[in-house]
Write a protein that holds these residues in place. Sequence first.
Motif, PDB file in Angstrom:
ATOM      1  N   GLY A 224      -5.797  94.783  22.946  1.00 59.44           N
ATOM      2  CA  GLY A 224      -5.572  94.423  24.621  1.00 59.44           C
ATOM      3  C   GLY A 224      -7.391  94.811  24.977  1.00 59.44           C
ATOM      4  N   HIS A 225      -7.046  94.273  26.336  1.00 59.55           N
ATOM      5  CA  HIS A 225      -8.733  94.971  27.056  1.00 59.55           C
ATOM      6  C   HIS A 225      -8.592  95.245  28.569  1.00 59.55           C
ATOM      7  N   GLU A 226      -9.438  95.846  28.889  1.00 62.05           N
ATOM      8  CA  GLU A 226      -9.850  96.250  30.251  1.00 62.05           C
ATOM      9  C   GLU A 226      -9.685  95.159  31.040  1.00 62.05           C
ATOM     10  N   LYS A 227      -9.777  95.745  33.007  1.00 65.46           N
ATOM     11  CA  LYS A 227      -9.955  94.220  33.580  1.00 65.46           C
ATOM     12  C   LYS A 227     -11.031  94.404  33.926  1.00 65.46           C
ATOM     13  N   GLY A 228     -12.052  93.234  34.069  1.00 65.38           N
ATOM     14  CA  GLY A 228     -12.940  92.401  34.320  1.00 65.38           C
ATOM     15  C   GLY A 228     -13.839  93.208  32.679  1.00 65.38           C
ATOM     16  N   ALA A 229     -13.034  92.946  31.546  1.00 63.67           N
ATOM     17  CA  ALA A 229     -13.477  93.099  30.401  1.00 63.67           C
ATOM     18  C   ALA A 229     -15.056  91.677  30.111  1.00 63.67           C
ATOM     19  N   PHE A 230     -14.371  91.086  30.657  1.00 64.35           N
ATOM     20  CA  PHE A 230     -14.640  89.296  30.137  1.00 64.35           C
ATOM     21  C   PHE A 230     -13.927  88.802  31.321  1.00 64.35           C
ATOM     22  N   THR A 231     -14.920  87.442  31.534  1.00 65.76           N
ATOM     23  CA  THR A 231     -14.672  86.526  32.597  1.00 65.76           C
ATOM     24  C   THR A 231     -12.943  85.874  32.255  1.00 65.76           C
ATOM     25  N   GLY A 232     -12.217  86.199  33.761  1.00 68.45           N
ATOM     26  CA  GLY A 232     -10.974  86.063  33.204  1.00 68.45           C
ATOM     27  C   GLY A 232      -9.962  86.858  33.378  1.00 68.45           C
ATOM     28  N   ALA A 233     -10.291  87.985  33.060  1.00 67.28           N
ATOM     29  CA  ALA A 233      -9.670  89.261  32.847  1.00 67.28           C
ATOM     30  C   ALA A 233      -9.544  90.030  33.715  1.00 67.28           C
ATOM     31  N   HIS A 234      -8.387  89.662  34.426  1.00 63.74           N
ATOM     32  CA  HIS A 234      -8.309  90.403  35.914  1.00 63.74           C
ATOM     33  C   HIS A 234      -7.755  91.601  36.301  1.00 63.74           C
TER      34      HIS A 234
END
Length: 464
Positions: A224-234
């Motif tokens: 999983g990922h957090e919001k803003g972790a990389f480009t496109g992670a909205h």
Amino acid sequence: MPASAAKPQPSSQLPPSLSPSSAPQVQALISFLENDAQPAIVLDAQYTILAGNAAYRQQFGTDARPFLGQKCFRVSHGYDAPCDQSGEHCPMAQARALRAPDRVLHVHHTPRGPEHVDVELRPIMDEHGEIVAFVERLNTLRHASPIAGQAQLVGRSPAFNQALSAVQRIAPSRLPVLLLGESGTGKELFAQAVHEASTRAQEPFVIVDCSGLPYDLFESELFGHEKGAFTGAHVRKVGLVETAHGGTLFLDEIGDVPLALQVKLLRLLESGTFRRVGSVETRQADVRLVAATHLPLDAMVRDGRFRKDLFYRLNALPIRLPALCERPGDIPLLVESFLRQQEPGGKARAVTAGAMARLVGHAWPGNVRELRNVIARARLFADGGAIREEHLPEELHAATGPSGPGPVLSKPPPPSVVMRSREVSDDALSELAADRRMSRSALAARLGVSERTLYRRLRRLQLP
């Protein structure tokens, strides 16, 4: 007659030969087992069933199929002699020799037909250390079947049963499982069987296709990922590890996991923790890991393509899945199963003897997946309702046997017709065995017995 509609048999039948000092002990044992939720029977040293508890009577016993006073090998297998004299492993012989429990996976004949049954047999001793009885507990497998079309995992060959037995033994553990086998051997189905036989069966079973995930998305998909972790992670995304919480995470083709990400898998296995991409918070994971690969991980370790520490952590409980060429007797069962799974446009309901000979004699480098695809194609061309030799791919016609061109095997049974060895006369068996084009595995499949059982009868008749 269904077991629930049958009149219950008496719960026990102690033989007069039982010593007066042992009888009370055996009767107390029978009373203790009566309310056990797991089916169990009590046997004497001569293989006679002395009692069956309520759970056994409900699952296996009917008036049409009496069991008290009968020999266990006759009730469970229809044999005229103990299992070890009929080509099977006998748990009583082993338990008697070792004076300890023994466990084996057998195909039993039940009121519902043949079923895979996990059998555990324990010797019961008196105060002098003498064996006075045996307790046999039975656990019917629901995720596999020796009958075509009854489950996704279908088979009854020794190689198949060995893998299935390993699944039953390791499923209750929390350790990771590594499934090793060629492509097309059913690794996903075996992984699901591990899940269904475990204490996590009611929780999620989540599949991760390691070969289909791009490198830059693998970590995000898994953890999983957090919001803003990389480009496109909205938005924040929950990974597959969290989705499988409480259940089983199946990593298919783990040999394709990028080397840089293997250390994070190792951390998950070692500590049960992970972090989402872009987060500093350590999260706890409650998952049972099952991994599978067709690649030689040990060779990849030597080449530096797979981490040694991860390999040894995964390799705690390895299960080798047999290739289809190692279980030719299961091919008729698999073919019949595929025919029952008719797709739009499929017309075939049977396979001719000649076509079945080609199927059983093929090497099947693509294993069960290749067989399924061949049957799917052939039934689209079988306008007459039966798959014939001309409906099969060209590579199946190129098979050669030891005596020249033609199929390695001939005249195996139609999928829905299987004889029983005890129903075949000695003369008929001699005639069948004289057909040198039929392999012993095909003949055993036709008779519905193991190859070892067939060999014993052939030796008794002094047949080749």
